[in-house]
Design an enzyme around this catalytic site. Structure first.
Site, PDB file in Angstrom:
ATOM      1  N   TYR A 192       0.010  -6.519 -10.819  1.00 11.52           N
ATOM      2  CA  TYR A 192       1.232  -5.887 -10.334  1.00 11.52           C
ATOM      3  C   TYR A 192       1.541  -6.312  -8.914  1.00 11.52           C
ATOM      4  CZ  TYR A 192      -1.339  -2.473  -7.427  1.00 11.52           C
ATOM      5  OH  TYR A 192      -2.123  -1.881  -6.470  1.00 11.52           O
ATOM      6  N   LYS A 200      -4.688  -8.731  -7.797  1.00 14.20           N
ATOM      7  CA  LYS A 200      -4.041  -7.410  -7.738  1.00 14.20           C
ATOM      8  C   LYS A 200      -3.880  -6.851  -9.146  1.00 14.20           C
ATOM      9  CE  LYS A 200      -0.349  -5.149  -5.081  1.00 14.20           C
ATOM     10  NZ  LYS A 200      -1.169  -4.115  -4.474  1.00 14.20           N
ATOM     11  N   GLU A 251     -11.576  -2.215   2.953  1.00 17.21           N
ATOM     12  CA  GLU A 251     -10.140  -1.939   3.145  1.00 17.21           C
ATOM     13  C   GLU A 251      -9.857  -0.499   2.743  1.00 17.21           C
ATOM     14  OE1 GLU A 251      -7.738  -4.431   0.495  1.00 17.21           O
ATOM     15  OE2 GLU A 251      -9.346  -4.390  -0.984  1.00 17.21           O
ATOM     16  N   LEU A 281      -7.952  -7.338  -0.928  1.00 14.78           N
ATOM     17  CA  LEU A 281      -6.670  -7.905  -1.333  1.00 14.78           C
ATOM     18  C   LEU A 281      -6.070  -8.657  -0.135  1.00 14.78           C
ATOM     19  CD1 LEU A 281      -4.585  -7.937  -3.714  1.00 14.78           C
ATOM     20  CD2 LEU A 281      -3.315  -6.283  -2.350  1.00 14.78           C
TER      21      LEU A 281
HETATM   22  N1  PDD Z   1      -1.118  -1.686  -2.314  1.00 15.33           N
HETATM   23  N2  PDD Z   1      -5.348  -3.580  -0.205  1.00 15.33           N
HETATM   24  C1  PDD Z   1      -5.175  -2.920  -1.365  1.00 15.33           C
HETATM   25  C2  PDD Z   1      -6.375  -2.495  -2.133  1.00 15.33           C
HETATM   26  C3  PDD Z   1      -3.865  -2.632  -1.825  1.00 15.33           C
HETATM   27  O1  PDD Z   1      -3.700  -1.985  -2.990  1.00 15.33           O
HETATM   28  C4  PDD Z   1      -2.751  -3.027  -1.039  1.00 15.33           C
HETATM   29  C5  PDD Z   1      -1.333  -2.775  -1.482  1.00 15.33           C
HETATM   30  C6  PDD Z   1      -2.986  -3.713   0.177  1.00 15.33           C
HETATM   31  C7  PDD Z   1      -1.865  -4.192   1.058  1.00 15.33           C
HETATM   32  O2  PDD Z   1      -1.202  -5.288   0.497  1.00 15.33           O
HETATM   33  P1  PDD Z   1       0.332  -5.580   0.801  1.00 15.33           P
HETATM   34  O3  PDD Z   1       0.455  -5.650   2.283  1.00 15.33           O
HETATM   35  O4  PDD Z   1       0.577  -6.870   0.150  1.00 15.33           O
HETATM   36  O5  PDD Z   1       1.120  -4.427   0.225  1.00 15.33           O
HETATM   37  C8  PDD Z   1      -4.294  -3.980   0.551  1.00 15.33           C
HETATM   38  C9  PDD Z   1       0.189  -1.404  -2.850  1.00 15.33           C
HETATM   39  C10 PDD Z   1       1.194  -1.094  -1.805  1.00 15.33           C
HETATM   40  C11 PDD Z   1       0.068  -0.333  -3.917  1.00 15.33           C
HETATM   41  O6  PDD Z   1      -0.870  -0.436  -4.704  1.00 15.33           O
HETATM   42  O7  PDD Z   1       0.926   0.571  -3.994  1.00 15.33           O
END
Ligand code: PDD
Length: 284
Positions: A33, A147, A179, A204
């Site tokens: 996703y 992801k 994270e 991620l």
């Molecule tokens: N989550 N680390 C994890 C485990 C994440 O699920 C996310 C993003 C990030 C940040 O990635 P980005 O800057 O590309 O959004 C880091 C999204 C927002 C979610 O699952 O809703």
């Protein structure tokens, strides 16, 4: 308002949007996703999100249902149909529908689902007050750079945080923070240096993280990419997270220890402002 949702080639009411019980994402979490944020009815860093989606699919040998260009067309139609000014677009690709079997199906067609969520991102109360986080063991699988929708460990971590009166959880492996439950984690040392974990399969590769690094490079803010411990985080001058939906948001407590004076710090507040300014000017 009833949302319009996209499912496999059709725009339908959210009450009529369905996928099969045999979908591989339902049975095996066999799906990936992306979450792209929207401000002023425009998308932030969407090309980077679609490029990461392609990579996630490639790593799992999953077919893309259509080209990234076609996905973007659907995203724009969803923004329009739902009158989305500010919020996020969620996009999910799965390996498709097939009778339950661990090995990959031979001729399943990938499933593509997209929906919008209206939400205030810029005037976000949590970003103004600052988040409190707890630390929890990182029990996720070893390919966190992909992801996938296998988000149970992250959901358990977040739920534990909420039940303990905190806002989120930072996950810890071998004594070091990997994270946040759904965001990348940073601390600021006494001399103003930002520390964040280096890229690898342990985290991620955040799209917002890449923007933070770019902003810091432009503003001569020094960043060191290395793991940091819980003790270092507790002793930090400032701390923050980044994600598509949180942008850059301050962390003001870790396990009941205030960070700095327990209020959002000046560096993170400035970074948030310049991030929003840049995102707004580059949104498409
Ligand atoms: N989550 N680390 C994890 C485990 C994440 O699920 C996310 C993003 C990030 C940040 O990635 P980005 O800057 O590309 O959004 C880091 C999204 C927002 C979610 O699952 O809703």
């Amino acid at each position: 308002m009833t949302r319009t949702v996209y499912v496999n080639g059709e725009f339908v009411s959210e009450h009529e949007a369905t996928v099969s019980v045999f979908d591989r994402a339902f049975l095996f979490a066999d799906g990936v996703y992306e979450v792209t944020s929207v401000i002023d009815a425009k998308m932030i860093d969407n090309n980077a999100h679609l490029a990461r989606l392609e990579r996630s699919c490639r790593e799992l040998r999953m077919e893309l249902p259509c080209s990234p260009e076609d996905m973007e067309v659907i995203q724009r139609q969803l923004i329009e149909r739902n009158d989305l000014e500010e919020g996020v677009i969620y996009l999910q690709v799965t390996r498709g529908t097939a009778d339950r079997d661990f090995k990959f199906p031979k001729d399943a067609k990938p499933t593509l689902v997209m929906f919008t969520q209206a939400r205030a991102l810029i005037d976000d109360a949590l970003a103004q007050r600052g988040l409190s986080v707890i630390t929890v063991p990182d029990i996720r699988w070893k390919r966190r750079d992909i992801k996938t929708v296998g988000l149970l460990a992250a959901s358990l971590a977040k739920q534990q945080a909420v039940e303990e009166g905190a806002d989120d959880a930072w996950m810890v492996e071998d004594g070091f923070i990997t994270e946040g439950s759904s965001n990348n984690a940073y601390i600021v040392e006494a001399d103003g240096t930002i520390i964040t974990r280096q890229l690898g399969s342990e985290i991620l590769h955040g799209i917002t993280r890449a923007a933070v690094l770019e902003l810091c490079g432009r503003d001569n803010i020094s960043v060191v990419e290395r793991p940091f411990s819980v003790d270092e985080a507790v002793a930090a001058k400032e701390a923050f997270i980044s994600s598509a939906s949180a942008f850059i948001s301050p962390v003001v407590r870790i396990n009941d220890h205030p960070i700095g004076d327990g209020k959002p710090g000046p560096l993170v507040q400035r970074l948030r402002e310049i991030y929003i300014e840049m995102a707004r000017s580059l949104a498409t």
